[in-house]
Design a protein around this motif. Structure first.
Motif, PDB file in Angstrom:
ATOM      1  N   ASP A 162       0.665  -1.253  -0.072  1.00 26.00           N
ATOM      2  CA  ASP A 162      -0.056  -0.061  -0.039  1.00 26.00           C
ATOM      3  C   ASP A 162       0.863   1.228   0.014  1.00 26.00           C
ATOM      4  O   ASP A 162       0.680   2.100  -0.800  1.00 26.00           O
ATOM      5  N   ASP A 163       2.039   1.274   0.737  1.00 23.39           N
ATOM      6  CA  ASP A 163       3.055   2.392   0.788  1.00 23.39           C
ATOM      7  C   ASP A 163       3.567   2.552  -0.488  1.00 23.39           C
ATOM      8  O   ASP A 163       3.639   3.816  -1.049  1.00 23.39           O
ATOM      9  N   ALA A 164       4.079   1.662  -0.982  1.00 24.41           N
ATOM     10  CA  ALA A 164       4.432   1.649  -2.440  1.00 24.41           C
ATOM     11  C   ALA A 164       3.839   2.066  -3.619  1.00 24.41           C
ATOM     12  O   ALA A 164       4.145   2.966  -4.266  1.00 24.41           O
ATOM     13  N   LYS A 165       2.618   1.573  -3.558  1.00 22.60           N
ATOM     14  CA  LYS A 165       1.763   1.931  -4.436  1.00 22.60           C
ATOM     15  C   LYS A 165       1.344   3.483  -4.347  1.00 22.60           C
ATOM     16  O   LYS A 165       1.555   4.314  -5.379  1.00 22.60           O
ATOM     17  N   LEU A 166       1.024   4.044  -3.157  1.00 25.93           N
ATOM     18  CA  LEU A 166       0.794   5.388  -3.129  1.00 25.93           C
ATOM     19  C   LEU A 166       1.989   6.140  -3.380  1.00 25.93           C
ATOM     20  O   LEU A 166       2.068   7.249  -3.901  1.00 25.93           O
ATOM     21  N   TYR A 167       3.162   5.771  -2.669  1.00 25.76           N
ATOM     22  CA  TYR A 167       4.462   6.531  -3.144  1.00 25.76           C
ATOM     23  C   TYR A 167       4.661   6.603  -4.553  1.00 25.76           C
ATOM     24  O   TYR A 167       4.969   7.746  -5.209  1.00 25.76           O
ATOM     25  N   LYS A 168       4.549   5.607  -5.355  1.00 25.66           N
ATOM     26  CA  LYS A 168       4.895   5.404  -6.833  1.00 25.66           C
ATOM     27  C   LYS A 168       3.976   6.361  -7.678  1.00 25.66           C
ATOM     28  O   LYS A 168       4.523   7.152  -8.513  1.00 25.66           O
ATOM     29  N   ALA A 169       2.825   6.649  -7.070  1.00 27.53           N
ATOM     30  CA  ALA A 169       1.846   7.416  -7.931  1.00 27.53           C
ATOM     31  C   ALA A 169       2.030   8.984  -7.521  1.00 27.53           C
ATOM     32  O   ALA A 169       1.674   9.785  -8.001  1.00 27.53           O
ATOM     33  N   ASN A 170       2.879   9.026  -6.497  1.00 30.19           N
ATOM     34  CA  ASN A 170       2.942  10.469  -5.925  1.00 30.19           C
ATOM     35  C   ASN A 170       4.345  10.949  -5.538  1.00 30.19           C
ATOM     36  O   ASN A 170       4.584  11.757  -4.817  1.00 30.19           O
ATOM     37  N   ARG A 171       5.444  10.452  -6.427  1.00 29.47           N
ATOM     38  CA  ARG A 171       6.797  10.823  -6.089  1.00 29.47           C
ATOM     39  C   ARG A 171       6.912  12.372  -6.085  1.00 29.47           C
ATOM     40  O   ARG A 171       7.616  12.919  -5.260  1.00 29.47           O
ATOM     41  N   ASP A 172       6.373  13.164  -6.960  1.00 28.18           N
ATOM     42  CA  ASP A 172       6.445  14.459  -7.221  1.00 28.18           C
ATOM     43  C   ASP A 172       5.660  15.137  -5.939  1.00 28.18           C
ATOM     44  O   ASP A 172       6.261  16.319  -5.353  1.00 28.18           O
ATOM     45  N   LYS A 173       4.579  14.660  -5.416  1.00 30.75           N
ATOM     46  CA  LYS A 173       3.819  15.170  -4.221  1.00 30.75           C
ATOM     47  C   LYS A 173       4.605  14.948  -3.034  1.00 30.75           C
ATOM     48  O   LYS A 173       4.759  15.986  -1.934  1.00 30.75           O
ATOM     49  N   VAL A 174       5.457  13.808  -2.862  1.00 30.17           N
ATOM     50  CA  VAL A 174       6.469  13.646  -1.696  1.00 30.17           C
ATOM     51  C   VAL A 174       7.510  14.780  -1.803  1.00 30.17           C
ATOM     52  O   VAL A 174       7.647  15.346  -0.594  1.00 30.17           O
ATOM     53  N   ALA A 175       8.041  15.305  -2.725  1.00 31.01           N
ATOM     54  CA  ALA A 175       8.938  16.006  -2.770  1.00 31.01           C
ATOM     55  C   ALA A 175       8.644  17.552  -2.288  1.00 31.01           C
ATOM     56  O   ALA A 175       8.912  18.296  -1.694  1.00 31.01           O
ATOM     57  N   LYS A 176       7.357  17.760  -2.725  1.00 28.96           N
ATOM     58  CA  LYS A 176       6.633  18.914  -2.718  1.00 28.96           C
ATOM     59  C   LYS A 176       6.270  19.068  -1.299  1.00 28.96           C
ATOM     60  O   LYS A 176       6.319  19.898  -0.581  1.00 28.96           O
ATOM     61  N   ALA A 177       5.779  17.796  -0.719  1.00 30.56           N
ATOM     62  CA  ALA A 177       5.256  18.022   0.794  1.00 30.56           C
ATOM     63  C   ALA A 177       6.370  18.188   1.623  1.00 30.56           C
ATOM     64  O   ALA A 177       6.298  18.930   2.675  1.00 30.56           O
ATOM     65  N   ILE A 178       7.707  17.758   1.374  1.00 30.43           N
ATOM     66  CA  ILE A 178       8.873  18.033   2.388  1.00 30.43           C
ATOM     67  C   ILE A 178       9.222  19.477   1.981  1.00 30.43           C
ATOM     68  O   ILE A 178       9.453  20.023   2.969  1.00 30.43           O
ATOM     69  N   VAL A 179       9.251  19.964   0.753  1.00 25.65           N
ATOM     70  CA  VAL A 179       9.536  21.367   0.662  1.00 25.65           C
ATOM     71  C   VAL A 179       8.510  22.142   1.091  1.00 25.65           C
ATOM     72  O   VAL A 179       8.982  23.482   1.729  1.00 25.65           O
ATOM     73  N   GLN A 180       7.232  21.954   1.092  1.00 22.03           N
ATOM     74  CA  GLN A 180       6.046  22.843   1.608  1.00 22.03           C
ATOM     75  C   GLN A 180       6.241  23.012   3.125  1.00 22.03           C
ATOM     76  O   GLN A 180       6.240  24.019   3.723  1.00 22.03           O
ATOM     77  N   ALA A 181       6.761  21.792   3.699  1.00 22.37           N
ATOM     78  CA  ALA A 181       6.743  21.798   5.088  1.00 22.37           C
ATOM     79  C   ALA A 181       8.084  23.249   5.557  1.00 22.37           C
ATOM     80  O   ALA A 181       7.775  23.773   6.400  1.00 22.37           O
ATOM     81  N   ILE A 182       9.000  22.899   4.594  1.00 19.97           N
ATOM     82  CA  ILE A 182      10.118  24.153   4.949  1.00 19.97           C
ATOM     83  C   ILE A 182       9.688  25.327   4.628  1.00 19.97           C
ATOM     84  O   ILE A 182       9.876  26.271   5.621  1.00 19.97           O
ATOM     85  N   LEU A 183       8.901  25.814   3.692  1.00 18.38           N
ATOM     86  CA  LEU A 183       8.398  26.980   3.455  1.00 18.38           C
ATOM     87  C   LEU A 183       7.324  27.327   4.473  1.00 18.38           C
ATOM     88  O   LEU A 183       7.156  28.427   4.692  1.00 18.38           O
ATOM     89  N   ASN A 184       6.637  26.513   4.828  1.00 19.85           N
ATOM     90  CA  ASN A 184       5.464  26.851   5.860  1.00 19.85           C
ATOM     91  C   ASN A 184       6.151  27.078   7.131  1.00 19.85           C
ATOM     92  O   ASN A 184       5.927  28.094   7.988  1.00 19.85           O
ATOM     93  N   TYR A 185       7.278  26.503   7.475  1.00 21.54           N
ATOM     94  CA  TYR A 185       8.227  26.902   8.834  1.00 21.54           C
ATOM     95  C   TYR A 185       8.683  27.986   8.599  1.00 21.54           C
ATOM     96  O   TYR A 185       8.714  29.079   9.658  1.00 21.54           O
ATOM     97  N   ASN A 186       9.129  28.522   7.086  1.00 26.13           N
ATOM     98  CA  ASN A 186       9.824  29.846   7.232  1.00 26.13           C
ATOM     99  C   ASN A 186       8.646  30.929   7.258  1.00 26.13           C
ATOM    100  O   ASN A 186       9.109  32.081   7.580  1.00 26.13           O
ATOM    101  N   LYS A 187       7.557  30.689   7.100  1.00 28.28           N
ATOM    102  CA  LYS A 187       6.625  31.738   7.206  1.00 28.28           C
ATOM    103  C   LYS A 187       6.230  32.199   8.514  1.00 28.28           C
ATOM    104  O   LYS A 187       5.772  33.383   8.629  1.00 28.28           O
ATOM    105  N   VAL A 188       6.488  31.325   9.465  1.00 30.29           N
ATOM    106  CA  VAL A 188       6.307  31.654  11.000  1.00 30.29           C
ATOM    107  C   VAL A 188       7.628  32.048  11.615  1.00 30.29           C
ATOM    108  O   VAL A 188       7.490  32.168  13.010  1.00 30.29           O
ATOM    109  N   HIS A 189       8.724  32.132  10.868  1.00 30.42           N
ATOM    110  CA  HIS A 189      10.017  32.098  11.827  1.00 30.42           C
ATOM    111  C   HIS A 189      10.764  33.361  10.967  1.00 30.42           C
ATOM    112  O   HIS A 189      10.809  33.589   9.711  1.00 30.42           O
TER     113      HIS A 189
END
Length: 189
Positions: A162-189
Motif C-alpha cells: 500500500d505504501d509502495a503504490k501510494l508512493y509510486k503514484a505520488n513521487r512529485d507530491k512527496v518532494a513537494k510535501a517536504i519542501v512545503q513543510a520548509i516553506l511553511n516553517y519559514n512563514k512563521v519564523h
C-alpha cells in the motif's frame, strides 16, 4: 531560529548493488531516496533556498558511507541537514488499503528539528501516508555527527504494498510535501 536559507539533502545509503545500500522490496530505497533528494533540491532552489546534494555513491562500508555523508554536510554553510530514507519491516503480501506510513527521526524535538519534523509528517500524511510522527533516538550516525540540526525522513515503507503504490503514484507530491513543510516553517519564523 531564523528562516531556513540553506539545506543539505542526501539519500541515506550507497547505490543499489554496492555495500551498505538501502532496503529493497516493493520499492528500492537506494534508487528512490536519490530521486526524492534531487526533486527536493530542485524545488528548494526554485523557492530561493540554497540546497546541496550530499549523497554518497562510493562508500566502502556502512560507516564509510555515513562518515562521507556527514563530512559533505559539515563542509556546507547551511541551517539543517535532511536525510531521505524509506523504512522497512516484515514483508506484507497483500494490500489492505492501509499504509504503514511516514515518520521523521531526530535526536531530540527541541527547536527546528521538532517543529520541521512535525510539519514534514503532516504534509506527507496529506498524501495519504499514516502519520507515525516525530521520533527521537540517540543512535543514528547522521543525527549525531552533523554540526547542524538534522532530520532523518522515513518517507514510507518499502515492505508495504500500500505504501509502495501510494508512493509510486505520488513521487512529485512527496518532494513537494517536504519542501512545503520548509516553506511553511519559514512563514512563521
Amino acid at each position: 531560529m531564523n528562516k531556513i536559507k540553506a539545506v543539505t539533502v542526501h539519500g541515506g545509503h550507497n547505490p543499489q548493488g554496492k555495500i551498505a545500500c538501502g532496503a529493497s522490496d516493493y520499492i528500492d530505497e537506494s534508487r528512490e531516496d536519490r530521486i526524492i533528494t534531487k526533486k527536493v533540491i530542485r524545488l528548494l532552489k526554485k523557492n530561493r533556498i540554497k540546497a546541496y546534494n550530499c549523497t554518497v555513491n562510493n562508500g566502502t562500508s556502512q560507516t564509510d558511507v555515513l562518515r562521507k555523508i556527514c563530512d559533505k554536510c559539515n563542509s556546507k554553510t547551511r541551517d539543517i541537514d535532511i536525510s531521505i530514507h524509506f523504512n522497512s519491516a516484515a514483508h506484507q503480501k497483500v494490500q489492505d488499503g492501509k499504509t504503514t506510513g511516514t515518520e521523521v527521526w531526530v535526536r531530540d524535538t527541541s527547536g527546528i528539528k521538532g517543529d520541521l519534523g512535525k510539519r514534514i509528517c503532516n504534509q506527507l500524511s496529506k498524501i495519504g501516508f499514516r502519520n507515525r510522527g516525530v521520533k527521537t533516538t540517540s543512535g543514528l550516525w547522521v543525527l549525531n555527527k552533523t554540526s547542524k540540526p538534522a532530520l532523518l525522513i522515513e518517507v514510507c515503507f518499502v515492505s508495504d504494498p500500500d505504501d509502495a503504490k501510494l508512493y509510486k503514484a505520488n513521487r512529485d507530491k512527496v518532494a513537494k510535501a517536504i519542501v512545503q513543510a520548509i516553506l511553511n516553517y519559514n512563514k512563521v519564523h
